[in-house]
Design a protein around this motif. Structure first.
Motif, PDB file in Angstrom:
ATOM      1  N   LEU A 249     -11.820  30.164   9.647  1.00  0.00           N
ATOM      2  CA  LEU A 249     -12.054  29.389  10.870  1.00  0.00           C
ATOM      3  C   LEU A 249     -12.040  27.888  10.585  1.00  0.00           C
ATOM      4  CD1 LEU A 249     -14.878  31.557  12.500  1.00  0.00           C
ATOM      5  CD2 LEU A 249     -12.570  31.193  13.408  1.00  0.00           C
ATOM      6  N   GLN A 250     -12.593  27.486   9.433  1.00  0.00           N
ATOM      7  CA  GLN A 250     -12.579  26.077   9.053  1.00  0.00           C
ATOM      8  C   GLN A 250     -11.150  25.606   8.772  1.00  0.00           C
ATOM      9  OE1 GLN A 250     -15.208  24.114   9.171  1.00  0.00           O
ATOM     10  NE2 GLN A 250     -16.649  25.741   9.637  1.00  0.00           N
ATOM     11  N   MET A 251     -10.359  26.471   8.141  1.00  0.00           N
ATOM     12  CA  MET A 251      -8.959  26.129   7.858  1.00  0.00           C
ATOM     13  C   MET A 251      -8.163  25.939   9.143  1.00  0.00           C
ATOM     14  SD  MET A 251      -7.539  28.192   4.554  1.00  0.00           S
ATOM     15  CE  MET A 251      -7.983  29.765   5.193  1.00  0.00           C
ATOM     16  N   ILE A 252      -8.424  26.800  10.108  1.00  0.00           N
ATOM     17  CA  ILE A 252      -7.737  26.679  11.397  1.00  0.00           C
ATOM     18  C   ILE A 252      -8.087  25.345  12.042  1.00  0.00           C
ATOM     19  CG2 ILE A 252      -7.586  27.627  13.739  1.00  0.00           C
ATOM     20  CD1 ILE A 252      -8.007  30.410  12.405  1.00  0.00           C
ATOM     21  N   GLY A 253      -9.345  24.925  11.863  1.00  0.00           N
ATOM     22  CA  GLY A 253      -9.744  23.602  12.342  1.00  0.00           C
ATOM     23  C   GLY A 253      -8.885  22.509  11.748  1.00  0.00           C
ATOM     24  N   TYR A 254      -8.572  22.624  10.458  1.00  0.00           N
ATOM     25  CA  TYR A 254      -7.683  21.653   9.811  1.00  0.00           C
ATOM     26  C   TYR A 254      -6.269  21.732  10.370  1.00  0.00           C
ATOM     27  CZ  TYR A 254     -10.626  19.760   6.097  1.00  0.00           C
ATOM     28  OH  TYR A 254     -11.585  19.074   5.411  1.00  0.00           O
ATOM     29  N   MET A 255      -5.813  22.957  10.593  1.00  0.00           N
ATOM     30  CA  MET A 255      -4.430  23.138  11.045  1.00  0.00           C
ATOM     31  C   MET A 255      -4.188  22.627  12.463  1.00  0.00           C
ATOM     32  SD  MET A 255      -3.224  26.750   9.334  1.00  0.00           S
ATOM     33  CE  MET A 255      -4.771  27.648   9.372  1.00  0.00           C
ATOM     34  N   THR A 256      -5.257  22.506  13.242  1.00  0.00           N
ATOM     35  CA  THR A 256      -5.089  21.970  14.598  1.00  0.00           C
ATOM     36  C   THR A 256      -4.734  20.484  14.574  1.00  0.00           C
ATOM     37  OG1 THR A 256      -7.479  21.531  14.794  1.00  0.00           O
ATOM     38  CG2 THR A 256      -6.673  23.632  15.652  1.00  0.00           C
ATOM     39  N   ILE A 257      -4.723  19.894  13.384  1.00  0.00           N
ATOM     40  CA  ILE A 257      -4.330  18.490  13.244  1.00  0.00           C
ATOM     41  C   ILE A 257      -2.878  18.298  13.693  1.00  0.00           C
ATOM     42  CG2 ILE A 257      -3.372  18.508  10.901  1.00  0.00           C
ATOM     43  CD1 ILE A 257      -5.877  15.945  12.251  1.00  0.00           C
ATOM     44  N   VAL A 258      -2.119  19.405  13.743  1.00  0.00           N
ATOM     45  CA  VAL A 258      -0.735  19.341  14.210  1.00  0.00           C
ATOM     46  C   VAL A 258      -0.668  18.816  15.647  1.00  0.00           C
ATOM     47  CG1 VAL A 258      -0.648  21.700  15.136  1.00  0.00           C
ATOM     48  CG2 VAL A 258       1.428  20.649  14.252  1.00  0.00           C
ATOM     49  N   GLU A 259      -1.790  18.926  16.363  1.00  0.00           N
ATOM     50  CA  GLU A 259      -1.861  18.419  17.735  1.00  0.00           C
ATOM     51  C   GLU A 259      -1.824  16.889  17.765  1.00  0.00           C
ATOM     52  OE1 GLU A 259      -4.799  17.713  21.368  1.00  0.00           O
ATOM     53  OE2 GLU A 259      -5.110  17.276  19.261  1.00  0.00           O
ATOM     54  N   ALA A 260      -2.278  16.264  16.669  1.00  0.00           N
ATOM     55  CA  ALA A 260      -2.156  14.814  16.451  1.00  0.00           C
ATOM     56  C   ALA A 260      -2.677  13.949  17.595  1.00  0.00           C
ATOM     57  CB  ALA A 260      -0.691  14.458  16.149  1.00  0.00           C
ATOM     58  N   GLY A 261      -3.840  14.305  18.133  1.00  0.00           N
ATOM     59  CA  GLY A 261      -4.466  13.467  19.151  1.00  0.00           C
ATOM     60  C   GLY A 261      -3.828  13.511  20.524  1.00  0.00           C
ATOM     61  N   LEU A 262      -2.948  14.489  20.747  1.00  0.00           N
ATOM     62  CA  LEU A 262      -2.214  14.547  22.012  1.00  0.00           C
ATOM     63  C   LEU A 262      -3.130  14.781  23.213  1.00  0.00           C
ATOM     64  CD1 LEU A 262       0.532  14.584  23.492  1.00  0.00           C
ATOM     65  CD2 LEU A 262       0.634  17.043  23.045  1.00  0.00           C
TER      66      LEU A 262
ATOM     67  N   TYR B  15       5.260  19.651  25.233  1.00  0.00           N
ATOM     68  CA  TYR B  15       4.784  19.215  23.915  1.00  0.00           C
ATOM     69  C   TYR B  15       3.919  20.281  23.249  1.00  0.00           C
ATOM     70  CZ  TYR B  15       6.366  14.461  25.019  1.00  0.00           C
ATOM     71  OH  TYR B  15       7.140  13.362  25.324  1.00  0.00           O
ATOM     72  N   TYR B  16       3.070  20.915  24.030  1.00  0.00           N
ATOM     73  CA  TYR B  16       2.164  21.909  23.439  1.00  0.00           C
ATOM     74  C   TYR B  16       2.868  23.210  23.067  1.00  0.00           C
ATOM     75  CZ  TYR B  16      -2.253  19.479  23.422  1.00  0.00           C
ATOM     76  OH  TYR B  16      -3.260  18.614  23.106  1.00  0.00           O
ATOM     77  N   LYS B  17       3.950  23.522  23.738  1.00  0.00           N
ATOM     78  CA  LYS B  17       4.746  24.677  23.318  1.00  0.00           C
ATOM     79  C   LYS B  17       5.334  24.414  21.919  1.00  0.00           C
ATOM     80  CE  LYS B  17       5.172  27.775  26.819  1.00  0.00           C
ATOM     81  NZ  LYS B  17       4.061  27.421  27.666  1.00  0.00           N
TER      82      LYS B  17
ATOM     83  N   PHE C  35      -3.217  29.653  18.685  1.00  0.00           N
ATOM     84  CA  PHE C  35      -1.806  29.654  19.077  1.00  0.00           C
ATOM     85  C   PHE C  35      -1.657  29.869  20.584  1.00  0.00           C
ATOM     86  CE2 PHE C  35       1.990  32.220  20.038  1.00  0.00           C
ATOM     87  CZ  PHE C  35       2.975  31.307  19.709  1.00  0.00           C
ATOM     88  N   PHE C  36      -2.365  30.848  21.120  1.00  0.00           N
ATOM     89  CA  PHE C  36      -2.321  31.112  22.565  1.00  0.00           C
ATOM     90  C   PHE C  36      -2.898  29.945  23.360  1.00  0.00           C
ATOM     91  CE2 PHE C  36      -2.573  35.866  21.425  1.00  0.00           C
ATOM     92  CZ  PHE C  36      -1.192  35.979  21.449  1.00  0.00           C
ATOM     93  N   ASP C  37      -3.961  29.338  22.823  1.00  0.00           N
ATOM     94  CA  ASP C  37      -4.556  28.183  23.488  1.00  0.00           C
ATOM     95  C   ASP C  37      -3.558  27.040  23.607  1.00  0.00           C
ATOM     96  OD1 ASP C  37      -7.048  27.731  24.725  1.00  0.00           O
ATOM     97  OD2 ASP C  37      -8.102  28.251  22.895  1.00  0.00           O
TER      98      ASP C  37
ATOM     99  N   THR D 266      -4.208  24.785  26.950  1.00  0.00           N
ATOM    100  CA  THR D 266      -4.645  23.403  26.724  1.00  0.00           C
ATOM    101  C   THR D 266      -4.207  22.454  27.835  1.00  0.00           C
ATOM    102  OG1 THR D 266      -4.499  23.828  24.340  1.00  0.00           O
ATOM    103  CG2 THR D 266      -4.725  21.539  25.020  1.00  0.00           C
ATOM    104  N   LYS D 267      -3.069  22.698  28.437  1.00  0.00           N
ATOM    105  CA  LYS D 267      -2.585  21.827  29.522  1.00  0.00           C
ATOM    106  C   LYS D 267      -3.573  21.819  30.691  1.00  0.00           C
ATOM    107  CE  LYS D 267       0.312  25.686  31.070  1.00  0.00           C
ATOM    108  NZ  LYS D 267       1.698  26.196  31.156  1.00  0.00           N
ATOM    109  N   TYR D 268      -4.205  22.977  30.976  1.00  0.00           N
ATOM    110  CA  TYR D 268      -5.198  23.049  32.044  1.00  0.00           C
ATOM    111  C   TYR D 268      -6.471  22.306  31.644  1.00  0.00           C
ATOM    112  CZ  TYR D 268      -2.158  26.793  33.777  1.00  0.00           C
ATOM    113  OH  TYR D 268      -1.083  27.508  34.227  1.00  0.00           O
ATOM    114  N   TYR D 269      -6.853  22.438  30.391  1.00  0.00           N
ATOM    115  CA  TYR D 269      -8.021  21.719  29.869  1.00  0.00           C
ATOM    116  C   TYR D 269      -7.853  20.212  30.063  1.00  0.00           C
ATOM    117  CZ  TYR D 269     -10.827  19.482  26.187  1.00  0.00           C
ATOM    118  OH  TYR D 269     -11.665  18.646  25.491  1.00  0.00           O
ATOM    119  N   ILE D 270      -6.687  19.699  29.710  1.00  0.00           N
ATOM    120  CA  ILE D 270      -6.394  18.268  29.837  1.00  0.00           C
ATOM    121  C   ILE D 270      -6.432  17.836  31.296  1.00  0.00           C
ATOM    122  CG2 ILE D 270      -4.542  16.547  29.579  1.00  0.00           C
ATOM    123  CD1 ILE D 270      -3.720  18.117  27.019  1.00  0.00           C
ATOM    124  N   TYR D 271      -5.805  18.612  32.149  1.00  0.00           N
ATOM    125  CA  TYR D 271      -5.736  18.268  33.572  1.00  0.00           C
ATOM    126  C   TYR D 271      -7.135  18.226  34.200  1.00  0.00           C
ATOM    127  CZ  TYR D 271      -4.828  18.733  38.577  1.00  0.00           C
ATOM    128  OH  TYR D 271      -4.841  18.556  39.939  1.00  0.00           O
ATOM    129  N   TYR D 272      -7.945  19.248  33.951  1.00  0.00           N
ATOM    130  CA  TYR D 272      -9.257  19.313  34.587  1.00  0.00           C
ATOM    131  C   TYR D 272     -10.233  18.276  34.027  1.00  0.00           C
ATOM    132  CZ  TYR D 272      -8.065  23.504  37.213  1.00  0.00           C
ATOM    133  OH  TYR D 272      -7.488  24.387  38.099  1.00  0.00           O
TER     134      TYR D 272
END
Length: 283
Positions: free
Chosen positions: A47-60, A90-92, A134-136, A141-147
């Motif tokens: 779970l901690q590693m996945i936290g690191y891997m989400t860095i691919v999102e790069a602040g988007l 972008y998120y796809k 991956f599913f998120d 995530t697009k809905y999270y950003i919008y709301y």
């Protein structure tokens, strides 16, 4: 400022955090009692590693929330559509990059981790736990950003609360039927798709309709957010991974239990600040 929305955001965020605490306490106990302390340490490290891997999102996400403010204030339906569809695009791509990184990391980690579990099983476990993120990225995530940009984070939290309840039920049922831990995390990851269905339903009631034709918009100010994100990941996600590699998964499990207390307080503050207070500063 819409006081009613602020109250709903705070209430739903607190409720979600309380349910999250319950889930965070139940899962380690289930893993330790039914699958062993080593498995709990292994899952915590993954779970901690996945936290690191989400860095691919790069602040988007944070940069996208800021960019949503202007069209939302002006009620510019065309601009909102363009931005929403651009974020989806972008998120796809991010989801695909994330999955590729997950496979590489899963291969590497399964060969270096000190655990009595077979390497291939560790590889599959990394993939199964990563599916949720991956599913998120792909659908939610697009809905999270919008709301969040619209100051209606409570709508997103409704889907989160329902999803978290379902995860707790799945965990308890899997223990009752003595299911493999791998099956447990595959089912937990698939719960994200239920959250997406709920979000789609709520989003269909918005004032504007999405159009398949759109102008791709570049998201500004990602770099400054990205630097902050890296620092946060290094501080909060590093220890358990290092312990599982250089000591063993059992000690990683012990550390993860103590870390739950700190993580609870940090998660509570982060939710209240990022999903309730921060959006109010934008518009």
């Amino acid at each position: 400022m819409n006081k009613q929305n602020v109250q709903k955001n705070i209430t739903l965020n607190i409720l979600f955090q309380l349910i999250n605490i319950v889930y965070g306490l139940i899962l380690p106990r289930i893993l330790i009692n039914n699958y062993g302390s080593e498995m709990n340490g292994l899952v915590s490290a993954i779970l901690q590693m996945i936290g690191y891997m989400t860095i691919v999102e790069a602040g988007l996400s944070a940069a996208s929330i800021r960019q949503f403010y202007e069209p939302l204030i002006k009620k510019d339906s065309q601009k909102i559509n363009d931005l929403f569809q651009s974020i989806n695009y972008y998120y796809k791509k991010i989801a695909n990059y994330f999955l590729l990184i997950v496979v590489v990391v899963a291969i590497f980690y399964s060969t270096v981790v000190k655990a009595q579990v077979e390497n291939f099983y560790v590889f599959l476990l990394v993939i199964a736990i990563s599916l949720s993120t991956f599913f998120d990225f792909s659908f939610a995530t697009k809905y999270y950003i919008y709301y969040l940009a619209k100051k209606e984070a409570y709508k997103y939290q409704i889907s989160q609360i329902i999803s978290q309840f379902i995860k707790i039920i799945i965990a308890l049922v899997c223990v009752y039927i003595k299911a493999e831990v791998l099956l447990l995390f595959i089912l937990v990851s698939l719960v994200v798709l239920i959250k997406v269905i709920i979000l789609k339903r709520m989003f269909s009631q918005e004032e504007f309709e999405l159009c398949s034709e759109y102008n791709l918009i570049k998201i500004d100010q990602r770099n400054s957010v990205f630097v902050h994100q890296i620092l946060g990941l290094i501080i909060y996600n590093g220890p358990i991974i290092l312990i599982s590699i250089f000591i063993d998964a059992f000690n990683a499990s012990v550390f993860s239990i103590y870390n739950i207390i700190f993580g609870t307080f940090y998660g509570f503050y982060s939710l209240i600040y990022s999903q309730t207070i921060l959006p109010q500063l934008g518009h």
